[in-house]
Design an enzyme around this catalytic site. Sequence first.
Site, PDB file in Angstrom:
ATOM      1  N   GLU A 219       1.273  -3.885  -4.989  1.00 12.47           N
ATOM      2  CA  GLU A 219       1.087  -5.405  -4.819  1.00 12.47           C
ATOM      3  C   GLU A 219       1.191  -6.035  -6.122  1.00 12.47           C
ATOM      4  O   GLU A 219       1.325  -7.145  -6.157  1.00 12.47           O
ATOM      5  CB  GLU A 219      -0.424  -5.262  -4.195  1.00 12.47           C
ATOM      6  CG  GLU A 219      -0.660  -6.874  -3.245  1.00 12.47           C
ATOM      7  CD  GLU A 219      -1.923  -6.710  -2.574  1.00 12.47           C
ATOM      8  OE1 GLU A 219      -2.087  -6.750  -1.265  1.00 12.47           O
ATOM      9  OE2 GLU A 219      -3.093  -6.657  -3.143  1.00 12.47           O
TER      10      GLU A 219
ATOM     11  N   HIS B  85       4.456  20.705   2.211  1.00 11.99           N
ATOM     12  CA  HIS B  85       4.927  21.271   3.665  1.00 11.99           C
ATOM     13  C   HIS B  85       5.281  20.155   4.500  1.00 11.99           C
ATOM     14  O   HIS B  85       5.305  20.098   5.634  1.00 11.99           O
ATOM     15  CB  HIS B  85       3.891  22.523   4.417  1.00 11.99           C
ATOM     16  CG  HIS B  85       3.526  23.517   3.552  1.00 11.99           C
ATOM     17  ND1 HIS B  85       4.322  24.463   3.749  1.00 11.99           N
ATOM     18  CD2 HIS B  85       3.048  23.790   2.420  1.00 11.99           C
ATOM     19  CE1 HIS B  85       3.992  25.720   2.941  1.00 11.99           C
ATOM     20  NE2 HIS B  85       3.024  25.104   2.168  1.00 11.99           N
TER      21      HIS B  85
ATOM     22  N   LYS C 183      -0.605 -13.899   5.883  1.00  7.15           N
ATOM     23  CA  LYS C 183      -1.985 -14.320   6.332  1.00  7.15           C
ATOM     24  C   LYS C 183      -2.248 -15.739   6.983  1.00  7.15           C
ATOM     25  O   LYS C 183      -2.779 -16.033   8.008  1.00  7.15           O
ATOM     26  CB  LYS C 183      -3.017 -14.342   4.952  1.00  7.15           C
ATOM     27  CG  LYS C 183      -3.157 -13.052   4.410  1.00  7.15           C
ATOM     28  CD  LYS C 183      -4.166 -13.092   3.178  1.00  7.15           C
ATOM     29  CE  LYS C 183      -4.138 -11.852   2.316  1.00  7.15           C
ATOM     30  NZ  LYS C 183      -4.823 -12.124   1.179  1.00  7.15           N
TER      31      LYS C 183
HETATM   32  O1  PA5 Z   1      -5.612  -6.568  -4.592  1.00  6.86           O
HETATM   33  C1  PA5 Z   1      -5.794  -7.649  -3.949  1.00  6.86           C
HETATM   34  O2  PA5 Z   1      -6.109  -8.848  -4.622  1.00  6.86           O
HETATM   35  C2  PA5 Z   1      -5.907  -7.797  -2.469  1.00  6.86           C
HETATM   36  O3  PA5 Z   1      -5.390  -6.589  -1.891  1.00  6.86           O
HETATM   37  C3  PA5 Z   1      -7.281  -7.956  -2.051  1.00  6.86           C
HETATM   38  O4  PA5 Z   1      -8.178  -7.170  -2.661  1.00  6.86           O
HETATM   39  C4  PA5 Z   1      -7.401  -8.178  -0.453  1.00  6.86           C
HETATM   40  O5  PA5 Z   1      -6.543  -9.157  -0.034  1.00  6.86           O
HETATM   41  C5  PA5 Z   1      -8.809  -8.497  -0.243  1.00  6.86           C
HETATM   42  O6  PA5 Z   1      -9.138  -9.857  -0.597  1.00  6.86           O
HETATM   43  P1  PA5 Z   1     -10.642 -10.127  -0.945  1.00  6.86           P
HETATM   44  O7  PA5 Z   1     -11.233  -9.392  -1.751  1.00  6.86           O
HETATM   45  O8  PA5 Z   1     -10.640 -11.779  -1.353  1.00  6.86           O
HETATM   46  O9  PA5 Z   1     -11.103 -10.545   0.377  1.00  6.86           O
END
Ligand code: PA5
Length: 446
Positions: free
Chosen positions: A281, A302, A414
């Site tokens: 990410e 494995h 989203k």
């Molecule tokens: O790393 C990130 O920013 C994302 O993976 C968030 O953790 C995830 O989308 C959840 O977001 P939030 O904590 O705002 O609910």
Amino acid sequence: MPHALEWSRAYTGRLSEADRAAQAVRADELAARLESGIAAGEMPFLTMPYRARLEQDIDAVLPRVKRFRHMLVLGIGGSALGGRAIQRAFAPGQDGPNHVGPCLWIADNVGPGQFEALLGSLSPNETVVVTISKSGGTIETVSQYFLVRDWLKAACGDSWTDQMIVVTDVAKGYLHDEAQRLGLAALEVPDNLGGRYSALSAVGLLPAAFLGIDWQALLDGAADVARPLVEAPRAIASHPSFATACWANALMAKGYSQLIFFCYIPQWATYGPWFGQLWAESLGKDGKGSMPVPAVGVTDQHSVNQMFLDGQRDKGCIFLTGKETSRGPLFGDDIPEKWAWLRGKPFGCLLEAEALGTRMALCKSGVPLLHVDMADTGPRAAGSLMMLLEAATVFTGWLMGINPVDQPAVELGKRLANTRLGAPGYPAESADLAAYLAVAEQRQPF
Ligand code: PA5
């Protein structure tokens, strides 16, 4: 012996010492950026200015949460993966038979049957719920919150609010407002601390404290690694996280599009998905980045290891090992003759030998390999590793010329999902959705 990065097989395959030198020249540029980022308060994962308040908050709320046998965490992505890694590494008891201590359940999906079964198997009177969301508006988490709120209310009446804790932004967002309105206990996700960099805040450490894990040791270990960067950002060139970032960026420049995270500390296996999210990410941007591939030794020897060894030559590897304090039971002297060489040896020698064998096999296949050798596998060591990997991820992003702390591409999915459910205010997404659904399907039954 300290933890160590072992570099002797890192610049191999298509990488050479020249690649190392080519990256290292950018140390001054990154040092300046680090220095100004710290000064501007933009690097809280590194400086941890929130620690004193976190300690107060956890101390204040812990007596309340400790009254319960179960903790149910609602959260996803960075709000779930760090907590789970810490749980599996340091409080794995609930996965085994005859567990009597506290239990942590992390609900990070929206499978309706699965969620219903989880709620059905928990007693609301024995459960404290922690809703974790930095933004306070993530649809998966907020929708779970609505359902769990009803589930608690039905069992506990008005006092349901005593069993709900929120971990979110201090100033804004739906969950923040809800906590204010209802007087819910709320712990902060500090400013500028994005989800995947937040495991060592209340996000991961409140669940850890509930489980009785030494959460302060995790912070101490993280601080050990962060300190040289915070105190002397200009000396970034000598920091292992910078060296790791240089190597990762050199790999990408030479067409290595996958980065294996091979974990030979079995109880730390769940750090694989945590690292996978952190890396993917943070760095999958502008058509760049390398795909993290979490794998667990020896299990995955494995399964996917054949591909690592003899598939496309597009993989580098971070290879994680630790020294087991308990080396396990000894093999007896009555082991059959065919296996006589095992007699008197501890079970743990197998893990060590197989880690060495796999490492050598990867090197022989030309996979550039960075060996991360942990001196021990306690919480302080885990904190150090997490900090090393977080800093390395940010620095890799800076070397790549992308922003490692946002995630613009995942926002589209989203928005489209919200639109599909009827949320107003997304005209462009509405049109996109209509166009997508208008394409005639080509179904092939099987
Ligand atoms: O790393 C990130 O920013 C994302 O993976 C968030 O953790 C995830 O989308 C959840 O977001 P939030 O904590 O705002 O609910």
